[in-house]
Design a protein around this motif. Structure first.
Motif, short mmCIF file in Angstrom:
data_model
loop_
_atom_site.label_atom_id
_atom_site.label_comp_id
_atom_site.label_asym_id
_atom_site.label_seq_id
_atom_site.Cartn_x
_atom_site.Cartn_y
_atom_site.Cartn_z
N LYS A 17 1.12 -2.97 5.08
CA LYS A 17 2.27 -3.53 4.38
C LYS A 17 3.57 -2.98 4.93
O LYS A 17 3.64 -1.82 5.37
CB LYS A 17 2.18 -3.21 2.89
N TRP A 58 1.24 -7.57 6.12
CA TRP A 58 1.70 -8.13 4.86
C TRP A 58 3.13 -7.67 4.62
O TRP A 58 3.39 -6.48 4.49
CB TRP A 58 0.80 -7.64 3.73
N SER A 60 6.12 -7.38 2.08
CA SER A 60 6.34 -7.41 0.64
C SER A 60 7.83 -7.36 0.36
O SER A 60 8.64 -7.11 1.25
CB SER A 60 5.63 -6.22 -0.02
N ARG A 106 2.74 -15.45 -0.11
CA ARG A 106 2.01 -14.70 -1.13
C ARG A 106 1.53 -15.62 -2.26
O ARG A 106 0.39 -15.50 -2.70
CB ARG A 106 2.93 -13.60 -1.66
N ARG A 110 -2.25 -15.94 -3.55
CA ARG A 110 -2.61 -15.54 -4.91
C ARG A 110 -3.28 -16.69 -5.66
O ARG A 110 -4.15 -16.47 -6.50
CB ARG A 110 -1.39 -15.06 -5.68
N VAL A 120 -4.21 -5.91 -2.35
CA VAL A 120 -2.75 -6.05 -2.22
C VAL A 120 -2.14 -6.70 -3.46
O VAL A 120 -0.98 -6.44 -3.78
CB VAL A 120 -2.38 -6.82 -0.93
N PHE A 121 -2.89 -7.49 -4.20
CA PHE A 121 -2.41 -8.07 -5.46
C PHE A 121 -2.66 -7.12 -6.63
O PHE A 121 -1.85 -7.04 -7.54
CB PHE A 121 -3.08 -9.42 -5.75
N PRO A 124 -0.13 -3.48 -5.51
CA PRO A 124 0.83 -3.78 -4.45
C PRO A 124 1.63 -2.57 -3.97
O PRO A 124 2.15 -2.58 -2.86
CB PRO A 124 1.75 -4.83 -5.08
#
Length: 158
Positions: A17, A58, A60, A106, A110, A120-121, A124
């Motif tokens: 991330k 990823w 964020s 995302r 999801r 990751v969900f 996070p």
């Protein structure tokens, strides 16, 4: 970070991330989409990392500011190595950030029930590295752009 221990038997891909609110990742990757290393937290997961394993990048950040989610895919290039005592380790990578229109948002991921339970969900704010199971990585590959020559996403681990 997680109550679930990662095993090599169920590792689909490492997930790294980067916080696009804290650092101008979009600007950095627009200038150079190749990622040759990333910081990872020392621990048992780092000891599982091997050259050739799949890696997902990823991005964020705050919802609505950018198309956060999967921005790139690649592989571990070499064994991770320690930094300063007590500091993060460095993971050598062969990873390319996707062009902005090809990044996988995302919210789309999801909404996929096969990915909704991904670490990751669930966590996070967890430290790098996170991971995707074999089944989760297979589902993610269906959302990635087809590589040259057809198929979905990056080639499976070889």
């Amino acid at each position: 970070m997680s109550d679930r221990r990662v095993t090599l038997d169920d590792l689909g891909a490492w997930l790294l991330k980067g916080n696009a609110d804290a650092v101008d990742l979009a600007g950095r990757f627009a200038a150079d989409p190749q990622v040759t290393s990333w910081c990872v937290r020392p621990g048992y997961r780092v000891r599982l990392m091997r050259p050739g394993q799949q890696v997902v990048f990823w991005a964020s950040g705050s919802r609505g500011r950018a198309a956060y989610g999967v921005w790139g895919v690649g592989r571990v290039a070499a064994a991770p190595h320690p930094g300063e005592p007590g500091g993060p380790w460095t993971l050598p990578l062969d990873l390319t950030i996707l062009a902005e229109p090809l990044r996988v948002r995302r919210d789309l991921l999801r909404a996929d029930p096969r990915l909704a339970g991904a670490e990751v969900f669930r966590q996070p704010q967890g430290a790098n590295p996170s991971y995707l199971t074999v089944a989760q990585f297979a589902a993610l590959r269906e959302h990635l752009p087809a590589p040259p020559g057809g198929g979905h996403g990056p080639p499976p681990p070889g």
